[in-house]
Scaffold this active site. Structure first.
Site, mmCIF file in Angstrom:
data_model
loop_
_atom_site.group_PDB
_atom_site.id
_atom_site.type_symbol
_atom_site.label_atom_id
_atom_site.label_comp_id
_atom_site.label_asym_id
_atom_site.label_seq_id
_atom_site.Cartn_x
_atom_site.Cartn_y
_atom_site.Cartn_z
ATOM 1 N N TRP A 151 28.823 32.845 37.481
ATOM 2 C CA TRP A 151 29.323 32.252 36.013
ATOM 3 C C TRP A 151 28.642 30.419 35.964
ATOM 4 C CZ3 TRP A 151 33.037 28.529 37.540
ATOM 5 C CH2 TRP A 151 34.244 29.606 38.386
ATOM 6 N N GLU A 189 28.195 40.973 36.384
ATOM 7 C CA GLU A 189 28.796 40.442 37.836
ATOM 8 C C GLU A 189 28.199 41.031 39.274
ATOM 9 O OE1 GLU A 189 32.719 38.588 38.476
ATOM 10 O OE2 GLU A 189 33.147 41.021 37.818
ATOM 11 N N CYS A 198 44.796 40.829 22.851
ATOM 12 C CA CYS A 198 45.692 40.211 22.490
ATOM 13 C C CYS A 198 46.915 40.049 23.330
ATOM 14 C CB CYS A 198 45.744 40.214 20.956
ATOM 15 S SG CYS A 198 47.250 39.632 19.863
ATOM 16 N N ASN A 239 44.667 41.258 36.197
ATOM 17 C CA ASN A 239 43.971 40.307 36.986
ATOM 18 C C ASN A 239 43.373 39.155 36.079
ATOM 19 O OD1 ASN A 239 41.877 40.462 39.111
ATOM 20 N ND2 ASN A 239 40.451 40.056 37.618
ATOM 21 N N GLU A 240 43.611 38.272 36.647
ATOM 22 C CA GLU A 240 43.144 37.229 36.667
ATOM 23 C C GLU A 240 44.353 36.441 35.100
ATOM 24 O OE1 GLU A 240 39.551 35.113 38.709
ATOM 25 O OE2 GLU A 240 38.995 36.304 36.937
ATOM 26 N N GLU A 247 40.839 36.485 45.451
ATOM 27 C CA GLU A 247 39.349 35.993 45.311
ATOM 28 C C GLU A 247 38.976 34.637 46.190
ATOM 29 O OE1 GLU A 247 38.080 37.300 41.301
ATOM 30 O OE2 GLU A 247 39.424 38.619 41.483
#
Length: 667
Positions: free
Chosen positions: A316, A356, A116, A150-151, A308
């Site tokens: 995905w 991945e 969260c 990250n992201e 990236e």
């Protein structure tokens, strides 16, 4: 002054995850990185569980060896805070930190970004490990940049738990000060939604009917700001430890991600970075690369880094397509053409296990005896040859208005048509300019527009008074403003602007619409002069403008569909439908020709021409997306940077290849 990334030339590399492999593989990694021309790798992004095996207990032995090895081999480290993937022990101790979805289900750990964003326990733990990493590696000679998280928002942009509800109420108090202002902004007299106590306000959880639109919009704003506060908190820890080391985090400016308002994020980053992945179902994904690159350059106000992308297939999408011959090179240099001063991939070595494992990498499962590896090595040589391009930037006379509030608002439920999607409309208007070789920037509605001749607003459903006034003033001063349908309809609170559409732009455009006629899927209307319109139509009445094209079929036959209005020293256009691609291209050609905007370079269809401007030279990128060679005119004293050959007057761009030309320019 923000600290800068101090690497020569175009940075090259990818995510490096040596913890996934035994140490005896690392030496081979170093050798092959040198062979490929790698200059910087991101490390530690998902290593929290290994760096902190128990709360407050750290094991840096592996990271020490990795950073030392990188330094010994002349490779810089973009060192990450591993806070995108908290370890299992954290969630067992703080289960309340797990996110809750719109339907009230608490999600489990076992993947990444399973926290969260408003959790105090998560924030404490994230800042603690950030501080430990900063203290440990602040003086390490391999350290070139901090990679924060990250992201952000990739999987947990929204959490609907009670902790998030309390944080949302705090954000609303800051925005509105009192409940009277909030009730006015949200229009809560509708459906008996009036709030008498702050504690009555919840996130827009699943409910029986359509939630309040302003409630939903403020929620999207809050979620973006809440994640931004996490970035700033980590960055500040790193900045305090190492003021001279720049910090970044990887944006996701690509087709299907809209969770964060990157105009608000961009000023907080020292270096702007982006992740971009192709959509396998898109037959012309190079256009999405161009849009993404232009938007990143606009956010950065100059060069940026591609943090990236993929050498081949991702893992995905419903079907994960491999790249065709030459596509790896075209994709990478397409990003460089639009401002990237660094090219990196996910990831260095393809994983043999984990979620991945079927995602491509610089070093694929097949090893060095593969087309991907040969392309990776060749790209390293290309980027080395383009070193002097670093720091140069784009020059555009056309701007497209891009606003996340408008994007979020137009795609809320209960619109006149759920088929209207911000990103689709922007691409529809951008694509003819791309095909024509016209340089484009993206701007906020309230941006300084003085450098542009033409400003396009394909989809600006929501706009505040200041933004509308700024765009109108641009035209009054001599610019050309073109506005797409359903723009200017609501203010910043999603309140309809009364008196007729297109609301905030009615007077500037010299038109008034009293009723909207969105079209059904597959339905179209004819347009005078040929062509068709889809998606939308409306009953436009002229109030100063002239009709350029009208509907020739349907209930609005004879009603203006495209108009032009003189405004001050400039002109405004209104496009009240979505013309077919050929008709829209012809219209935009006319608009830009009247404004004196020319292409970067005349090329045959399918050959992309992009310009980066340096201090004493222009760098012309020519990317051939066709299966035939093309001849392009260049300066008489031009040089091909990738080959070193002189190119007096013209160059040949082979099928599927890229040529970069240096054209000297007087200072």
């Amino acid at each position: 002054m923000k600290p800068e990334l101090k690497l020569p030339g175009i940075a090259y590399g990818g995510d490096y995850n040596p913890e996934q492999w035994p140490e005896e593989v690392w030496a081979e990694d170093m050798r092959l990185m040198r062979e490929a021309g790698v200059t910087m790798v991101s490390v530690g992004i998902f290593s929290w569980a290994l760096l902190e095996p128990a709360e407050g207990e750290y094991d840096f032995s592996r990271m020490d060896k990795i950073l030392d090895l990188l330094h010994e081999n002349g490779i810089a480290a973009d060192l990450a805070t591993p806070t995108a993937a908290p370890p299992a022990w954290f969630f067992r101790k703080y289960p309340e930190a797990l996110p809750v979805d719109r339907d009230g289900r608490r999600l489990s750990y076992g993947s990444r970004q399973t926290f969260c964003p408003s959790s105090p326990a998560y924030r404490r733990a994230a800042l603690r490990i950030t501080r430990a990493i900063a203290d440990r590696y602040v003086g390490h000679p391999a350290l070139a940049m901090w990679h924060v998280h990250n992201e952000y928002g990739c999987h947990n942009a929204e959490c609907y738990c009670d902790t998030s509800a309390e944080a949302f109420r705090g954000w609303l108090r800051s925005r509105y000060a009192d409940l009277a202002a909030l009730n006015e902004a949200w229009g809560t007299t509708f459906w008996s939604q009036w709030y008498y106590d702050w504690d009555e306000i919840l996130p827009p959880r699943a409910t029986g009917a359509v939630p309040n639109p302003t409630h939903q919009l403020d929620w999207r704003r809050f979620c973006s700001d809440e994640l931004l506060s996490l970035y700033v908190a980590e960055r500040d820890v790193l900045r305090a430890a190492a003021p001279s080391i720049p910090a970044t985090t990887n944006f996701m400016v690509m087709y299907n991600f809209d969770a964060l308002d990157y105009w608000r994020w961009a000023p907080e980053l020292d270096v702007l970075s982006n992740d971009h992945y192709l959509q396998s179902a898109d037959p012309e994904s190079q256009i999405d690369i161009a849009i993404s690159g232009d938007l990143m350059r606009s956010l950065a106000g100059g060069p940026w880094l591609l943090m990236e992308h993929s050498t081949g297939a991702v893992n995905w999408q419903p079907v994960n397509r491999a790249k065709g011959p030459g596509e790896l090179r075209r994709n990478a240099l397409g990003h460089v053409a639009r401002g990237a001063d660094g090219i990196a991939y996910f990831q260095w070595r393809a994983a043999k296990a984990g979620a991945e494992q079927w995602h491509s990498a610089m070093l694929p499962h097949a090893g060095t005896d593969s087309r991907i590896w040969r392309d990776v090595v060749a790209l390293g040589a290309d980027l080395k040859a383009l070193a002097e391009v670093r720091g140069s930037t784009g020059v555009a006379e056309v701007a497209i208005v891009w606003d996340w509030d408008a994007r979020w608002a137009v795609e809320l439920p209960s619109q006149p048509s759920e088929q209207v999607r911000f990103q689709d409309l922007v691409r529809a208007w951008y694509e003819p300019l791309w095909r024509a070789g016209v340089a484009v920037d993206f701007v906020r509605p309230d941006a300084d527009l003085s450098r542009y001749r033409v400003v396009l607003a394909p989809s600006l459903y929501l706009v505040d008074d200041a933004g509308a006034a700024n765009l109108t003033a641009f035209a009054e001063r001599g610019g050309t403003l073109a506005v797409g349908f359903h723009s200017g309809a609501v203010d910043e609170n999603c309140h309809v602007r009364l008196g007729g559409y297109p609301g905030a732009f009615r007077e500037a455009l010299g038109v008034r619409t009293d009723e909207l006629f969105p079209l059904l899927p597959g339905e179209s209307v004819g347009l005078s002069g040929g062509g068709t319109g889809t998606l939308w139509s409306e009953r436009v009445r002229l109030s100063g403008a002239e009709s350029i094209a009208s509907y020739t079929s349907g209930p609005l036959t004879g009603v203006p569909a495209v108009t032009r209005n003189s405004l001050g020293a400039g002109a405004t256009w209104y496009v009240a439908t979505l013309p077919d691609p050929e008709t829209l291209a012809a219209l935009l050609d006319r608009i830009r020709a009247e404004a004196g905007v020319a292409p970067v370079r005349e090329t045959v269809p399918g050959v992309e021409a992009v310009l980066r401007r340096g201090g004493d030279a222009d760098y012309l990128f020519l990317i051939n997306h066709t299966d035939a060679a093309a001849e392009v005119t260049v300066a008489s004293d031009a040089t091909e940077l990738l080959t070193g050959k002189q190119a007096p007057g013209s160059v040949t761009v082979p099928a599927g290849e890229t040529v970069v030309v240096r054209e000297p320019r007087g200072v």
